[in-house]
Design an enzyme around this catalytic site. Structure first.
Site, PDB file in Angstrom:
ATOM      1  CB  CYS A 273      -0.916  -0.003   1.223  1.00  0.00           C
ATOM      2  SG  CYS A 273      -2.326   1.107   1.053  1.00  0.00           S
TER       3      CYS A 273
ATOM      4  CG  ASP B  99      -3.836  -0.823  10.469  1.00  0.00           C
ATOM      5  OD1 ASP B  99      -2.806  -1.176  11.095  1.00  0.00           O
ATOM      6  OD2 ASP B  99      -3.827   0.024   9.576  1.00  0.00           O
TER       7      ASP B  99
END
Length: 200
Positions: free
Chosen positions: A8, A124
């Site tokens: 990412c 996360d």
């Protein structure tokens, strides 16, 4: 089984080409303006044109209105939205109705304390983008959705161990493959992918 691998925060052709050459499953482009990894949708479109259909392109959003998400993804030529922030089931349904795939990002604290979210889930740490790990014990005994993606503090050095600890189906990395904040390293990405694949 080899985990789904997503890199990412991409912003340059060289790093996109590295990810494609390594055969990663997905790449992410950050459309949150306050992020050091921000890229404008028009600039992302140029990079997306380098990505084959076998690699999923993902647009990452932080508390952006649904209409804006649809418009920005159309501009970028991206078909998947990764949502960080307070999005409802109706928001997700609206994005899916627009023909988009959705990854719902949750902090570990919200995941363990709130109602489960349907669909693809990324778990996360409590400070996304910080590169901080969270203990596997926080998810012990929890029913984890099929295909869930682990993020938060992953690096080439720890990804194999973390995948095994959590039983994660996928991994998402950003800061753990950077030579400095916001700057990706091809060598670190290559090391990360090799280590992640070795965990399977």
């Amino acid at each position: 089984m080899t985990p789904f691998i997503k890199i990412c925060g991409l912003r340059t052709p060289e790093i996109v080409d590295t990810c494609v050459a390594l055969g990663v499953d997905a790449v992410g482009f950050v459309f949150a303006p306050k992020s050091p990894r921000y890229i404008a949708p028009a600039d992302a479109r140029v990079l997306v044109s380098r990505i084959p259909p076998s690699v999923e392109a993902v647009g990452v959003f932080q508390s952006e209105p649904v209409d804006s998400i649809v418009a920005e993804l159309a501009q970028a030529g991206i078909g998947t939205a990764q949502l960080h922030g307070d999005y409802s089931r109706d928001d997700v349904a609206a994005l899916e109705a627009a023909g988009l795939r959705v990854i719902r990002a949750r902090s570990v604290s919200s995941f363990v304390s709130e109602e489960p979210v349907p669909g693809r889930v990324l778990i996360d740490g409590d400070h996304p983008g910080s590169g901080a790990e969270f203990p596997a014990a926080l998810l012990a005994g929890r029913a984890l959705p099929e295909g869930w993606i682990l993020a938060g503090g992953l690096t080439p050095e720890n990804v194999a161990r973390r995948v095994r600890e959590f039983g994660a189906s996928g991994v998402d990395v950003s800061s753990g493959v950077e030579s400095e904040r916001g700057v990706k390293s091809a060598a670190l990405i290559e090391a990360f992918v090799a280590a992640a694949r070795a965990s399977g």
